[in-house]
Design a protein around this motif. Structure first.
Motif, short mmCIF file in Angstrom:
data_model
loop_
_atom_site.label_atom_id
_atom_site.label_comp_id
_atom_site.label_asym_id
_atom_site.label_seq_id
_atom_site.Cartn_x
_atom_site.Cartn_y
_atom_site.Cartn_z
N UNK A 267 -2.61 9.74 3.65
CA UNK A 267 -3.53 8.84 4.35
C UNK A 267 -3.29 7.42 3.86
N UNK A 268 -3.26 7.24 2.55
CA UNK A 268 -3.03 5.91 1.99
C UNK A 268 -1.68 5.34 2.40
N UNK A 269 -0.66 6.20 2.45
CA UNK A 269 0.67 5.75 2.86
C UNK A 269 0.67 5.17 4.27
N UNK A 270 -0.30 5.60 5.07
CA UNK A 270 -0.36 5.21 6.48
C UNK A 270 -1.00 3.84 6.68
N UNK A 271 -1.87 3.43 5.76
CA UNK A 271 -2.64 2.21 5.95
C UNK A 271 -1.70 1.02 6.14
N UNK A 272 -1.88 0.31 7.24
CA UNK A 272 -1.07 -0.88 7.52
C UNK A 272 0.21 -0.60 8.27
N UNK A 273 0.73 0.62 8.15
CA UNK A 273 2.02 0.94 8.77
C UNK A 273 1.93 0.84 10.29
N UNK A 274 0.87 1.41 10.83
CA UNK A 274 0.69 1.42 12.28
C UNK A 274 0.49 -0.01 12.79
N UNK A 275 -0.27 -0.80 12.05
CA UNK A 275 -0.50 -2.19 12.45
C UNK A 275 0.80 -2.98 12.45
N UNK A 276 1.63 -2.80 11.42
CA UNK A 276 2.89 -3.55 11.36
C UNK A 276 3.82 -3.17 12.51
N UNK A 277 3.83 -1.87 12.86
CA UNK A 277 4.67 -1.44 13.98
C UNK A 277 4.16 -2.07 15.28
N UNK A 278 2.85 -2.13 15.44
CA UNK A 278 2.28 -2.73 16.66
C UNK A 278 2.59 -4.23 16.72
N UNK A 279 2.51 -4.90 15.55
CA UNK A 279 2.78 -6.35 15.51
C UNK A 279 4.24 -6.64 15.86
N UNK A 280 5.13 -5.74 15.38
CA UNK A 280 6.56 -5.94 15.61
C UNK A 280 6.92 -5.69 17.07
N UNK A 281 6.34 -4.64 17.65
CA UNK A 281 6.75 -4.26 19.00
C UNK A 281 5.97 -4.97 20.09
N UNK A 282 4.77 -5.47 19.76
CA UNK A 282 3.95 -6.17 20.75
C UNK A 282 3.43 -7.49 20.18
N UNK A 283 4.38 -8.39 19.81
CA UNK A 283 3.96 -9.63 19.13
C UNK A 283 3.02 -10.49 19.97
N UNK A 284 3.20 -10.48 21.30
CA UNK A 284 2.37 -11.36 22.13
C UNK A 284 0.88 -10.99 22.05
N UNK A 285 0.60 -9.69 22.00
CA UNK A 285 -0.81 -9.25 21.89
C UNK A 285 -1.45 -9.86 20.65
N UNK A 286 -0.67 -9.92 19.57
CA UNK A 286 -1.23 -10.43 18.32
C UNK A 286 -1.28 -11.95 18.32
N UNK A 287 -0.27 -12.60 18.94
CA UNK A 287 -0.29 -14.07 19.03
C UNK A 287 -1.51 -14.54 19.81
N UNK B 169 0.84 -1.21 0.00
CA UNK B 169 0.00 0.00 0.00
C UNK B 169 0.88 1.26 0.00
N UNK B 170 1.74 1.37 1.01
CA UNK B 170 2.59 2.55 1.14
C UNK B 170 3.41 2.79 -0.14
N UNK B 171 3.40 4.02 -0.61
CA UNK B 171 4.18 4.36 -1.81
C UNK B 171 3.45 4.08 -3.11
N UNK B 172 2.27 3.44 -3.01
CA UNK B 172 1.52 3.11 -4.23
C UNK B 172 0.22 3.89 -4.31
N UNK B 173 0.14 4.95 -3.56
CA UNK B 173 -1.08 5.76 -3.49
C UNK B 173 -0.72 7.24 -3.60
#
Lengths: 417, 156
Positions: A389-409, A381-385
Motif C-alpha cells: 500500500x505504501x509503495x503505491x502512494x504517489x505512483x498513480x498520481x505521477x503516472x497521471x501527471x506524466x500521461x495527462x499533463x494538461x489536466x494538471x496544468x 515513499x516507494x521502497x521506503x515502507x
C-alpha cells in the motif's frame, strides 16, 4: 474461447453442492488425494499459476516454501484471502457468490499439498451475503464428507472455518490479514520471515487469494502443462477481470492470460454512450494508468509491467473523455490516505499530503509548484515502507501527471505576482 | 453489572472457543458487540479484556483501528455510501447530497431521533453496481434517489 472459473456460470444453482457435483465438482480433490503430494506438486510446478490477488508470486513456489512438518512439527494452516477491497475489484465477490464449492475444493487440495488440517476463509465484513453462501456451502460439503475426517478414505483430514473482517483495506495484505485474524490492528509485518515459515500465530501458513485457489481443481483435472499453455510464457491459465467505470456492461469477464486490454473493454460493451476513451486503470486503483494508445497491452503479469503498470487484481476501470485526471488522482490518494495503517511515516504523511495538495487543485487553489512538490515527495515513499500500500502512494498520481499533463496544468497553473 | 444478558455472554464466550487460539475470536466478538450496542463502549472493552484474558489496550487497539466499530452509537439503521473511484464515476457524490438532504444530516452524522446514521465508506466491492450502498450490512447497488427513498420507507 476457453473459460475455467466462469465456465458454468450460466447454471443458476451452481452454488449448490448437488449442481457442482453433477458438473464434476470435487473430482479434482479426489484425483489429488489419489495421485499423492509429489505428483500434485509436479503438476503445480508445470502450471505457471501465479497469485491472482495482485502480487503474482508463483503459486507452486509458495507451496514449496511452506516449512515442512519434519522441520517444524505442529499445526500449519491455509488462509483464503477474501478481503477484496481495492476500488475496481469485485471478482472474488462474484466467484464466492456463484461458485463457492470451486473455492472450497481448491482450498482442500492446497491444504492436502502442505498437510494443513485447518484452514480459514477470511472474508470482508461487507460481504455478508457471500459469508452466508460460504457458510451454507461449508455445511453442505461437511455433511457430504468433502470436509472433515479422512477425505475420500485417504487418511487426510481437514476442516475449514470462516472469519469476517471489520472494514480495513489493509487487512487484505497477507501479513496484515494474519494480524487481523489474531485480533490485532491490521499492521503489516516486515518479512522475513514470510507467512510460509511464520504465519498465523507463528505457524507455517499458506495465504492465497480466492481466484488463485479456485484455479487449482482445474489444474489437477486437466494437468499443469495444459493449464500453462492457456496463458503466456510466464503466466499460466486464465484470469478474471472486474470491469467498471465508463463501460456499457460492467461485470466480471474471464480471459486467457495475455489477452489484449482492448478485448476486455470490448467484452464489457465498450465505452459507455459512444464516448471517446481517455484512459484505463488496468488492475485496480493502485496500478498506474494506461492511455487510449496502450490498448494493445497484453494483460498478463508481464504486459502492463512493460508499460510501467501492473496487472494487479484485474480491476479494469475505464475512463472516458469527461474524466478529470486530477479528480481521479485525488480520489485514489484520498483512499490510500484513509487506508494507510499509519505504521510507516513516508506512507502515513505522504498519502495525507498528496490528498491535501490534490484537493487544493480541485478547489481552485493549486499552483505550478504543487506539481513539483508531488513529483519530489512522491519519489520518497516507494521502497521506503513495509508494504505494497505504501509503495503505491504517489505512483498513480505521477503516472497521471506524466500521461495527462494538461489536466494538471489546468488545475495547477503558473501564478504571477 | 455486566452490559450483556446471560445469553449474550454465552455468545461472546463461544467466540473465545471457536478457533485454535482464543484471540482469533476477538474481531468476531467485537462485531457482535457493535451489533448489539451499536458501538463499543469503555465497559464493553473492559468486559472483553477480561473475557479474552488480554490487556485492555489490545481490545482498544482493535476497536479503534477498524472502521466497522464506533465509539459512539450509530443510528438504528446504518447507511454507508461508497466513495471509491468507480462509484464516483457512477455518481456517488450526487447520491451523497441526496442522502444528506433526505436525512437532514451531514455525512458522518446521526439523525436526532437516532434512527439513521450516514457515512461514506471506502470501496464496497460492488464497482459493477455503482453507486453502491451498504444498509445494515446489506449491499445495495445502483443507488438512485428513488431507491434511497424506498429503502428509507422500508426501515422501521
Amino acid at each position: 474461447m476457453i473459460t475455467l472459473l466462469t465456465e458454468h456460470f450460466n447454471e443458476p444453482k451452481l452454488h449448490e453442492l448437488e449442481t457442482y457435483r453433477r458438473l464434476g465438482g470435487y473430482e479434482g480433490l479426489k484425483k489429488a488425494l489419489v495421485m499423492g503430494r509429489e505428483p500434485l506438486m509436479a503438476e503445480m510446478d508445470k502450471s505457471n499459476l501465479r497469485g491472482l490477488g495482485g502480487a503474482g508470486f508463483g503459486a507452486a513456489m509458495k507451496w514449496r516454501t511452506v516449512t515442512p512438518e519434519a522441520k517444524d512439527p505442529g499445526p500449519r494452516y491455509v488462509v483464503v484471502n477474501c478481503d477484496e477491497s481495492e476500488p475496481g475489484c469485485f471478482k472474488d465477490r462474484v466467484l464466492v457468490t456463484r461458485s463457492p464449492h470451486q473455492l472450497i475444493e481448491g482450498l482442500l487440495i492446497a491444504a492436502y499439498a502442505i498437510d494443513a488440517r485447518r484452514a480459514f476463509i477470511f472474508i470482508r465484513g461487507e460481504y455478508e451475503v457471500q459469508h452466508g453462501i460460504l457458510r451454507q456451502a461449508l455445511d453442505d460439503a461437511r455433511a457430504a464428507g468433502f470436509i472433515g475426517k479422512s477425505l475420500f478414505d485417504s487418511g487426510f483430514s481437514c476442516d475449514i472455518d470462516l472469519m469476517r473482517g471489520a472494514g480495513a483495506y489493509i487487512s487484505g495484505l497477507d501479513t496484515a490479514l494474519l494480524e487481523t485474524m489474531e485480533g490485532k490492528k491490521a499492521w503489516p509485518r516486515q518479512p522475513p520471515p514470510f507467512p510460509t515459515a511464520s504465519g498465523l500465530m507463528g505457524r507455517p501458513t499458506l495465504v492465497h487469494n480466492v481466484e488463485t485457489l479456485s484455479m487449482v481443481p482445474h489444474i489437477v483435472l486437466q494437468g499443469g502443462v495444459w493449464f500453462a499453455r492457456l496463458g503466456t510464457a510466464k503466466s499460466g491459465g486464465t484470469v478474471l477481470f472486474s470491469v467498471s467505470g465508463h463501460v456499457e456492461r460492467p461485470g466480471v469477464y474471464e480471459f486467457p492470460m495475455g489477452a489484449p486490454l482492448k478485448d476486455i473493454i470490448a467484452a464489457a460493451g465498450g465505452v459507455k454512450a459512444g464516448k471517446k476513451l481517455k484512459a484505463v486503470i488496468p488492475g485496480g486503483v493502485s496500478t498506474p494508468v494506461l492511455t487510449a494508445e496502450e490498448l494493445d497491452t497484453p494483460m498478463d503479469f508481464e504486459g502492463p509491467r512493460a508499460k510501467g503498470s501492473f496487472l494487479g487484481a484485474g480491476g479494469v476501470i475505464v475512463l472516458d473523455e469527461s474524466a478529470d485526471m486530477v479528480m481521479v488522482a485525488h480520489n485514489i490518494e484520498r483512499f490510500l490516505a484513509h487506508e494507510s495503517c499509519g505504521q510507516c511515516t513516508p506512507c502515513r504523511q505522504g498519502s495525507f499530503w498528496h490528498e491535501r495538495i490534490l484537493e487544493r487543485g480541485l478547489n481552485g487553489g493549486g499552483t505550478a509548484e504543487d506539481i513539483a512538490t508531488l513529483e519530489r515527495a512522491g519519489e520518497n515513499i516507494t521502497g521506503k515502507v513495509i508494504c505494497a500500500l505504501g509503495d503505491t502512494v504517489g505512483v498513480v498520481t505521477r503516472a497521471l501527471m506524466k500521461k495527462f499533463p494538461q489536466d494538471f496544468k489546468d488545475r495547477f497553473p503558473q501564478r504571477h505576482g | 453489572m455486566s452490559a450483556f444478558t446471560p445469553e449474550q455472554e454465552k455468545v461472546l464466550q463461544a467466540w473465545t472457543e471457536r478457533y485454535p487460539y482464543p484471540n482469533m475470536g476477538l474481531l468476531e466478538a467485537l462485531r457482535q458487540v457493535q451489533e448489539w450496542h451499536r458501538c463499543v463502549t469503555d465497559e464493553d472493552e473492559e468486559y472483553l479484556a477480561k473475557l479474552f484474558e488480554v490487556p485492555r489496550s489490545r481490545i482498544h487497539e482493535a476497536a479503534t483501528f477498524f472502521p466497522s466499530f464506533t465509539a459512539k452509537p450509530t443510528g438504528r439503521h446504518r447507511i454507508g455510501l461508497c466513495r471509491g473511484l468507480s462509484c464516483c464515476l457512477a455518481g456517488s457524490q450526487e447520491m451523497c447530497r441526496c442522502l444528506e438532504k433526505k436525512l437532514g444530516v451531514r455525512e458522518g452524522e446521526t439523525t436526532a431521533d437516532g434512527k439513521f446514521s450516514f457515512e461514506t465508506t471506502e470501496c464496497l466491492g460492488a464497482c459493477d453496481h455503482g453507486p453502491a450502498l451498504i444498509v445494515n450490512d446489506e449491499l445495495q447497488g445502483r443507488a438512485t434517489e428513488h431507491l434511497i427513498g424506498k429503502l428509507m420507507g422500508e426501515m422501521k
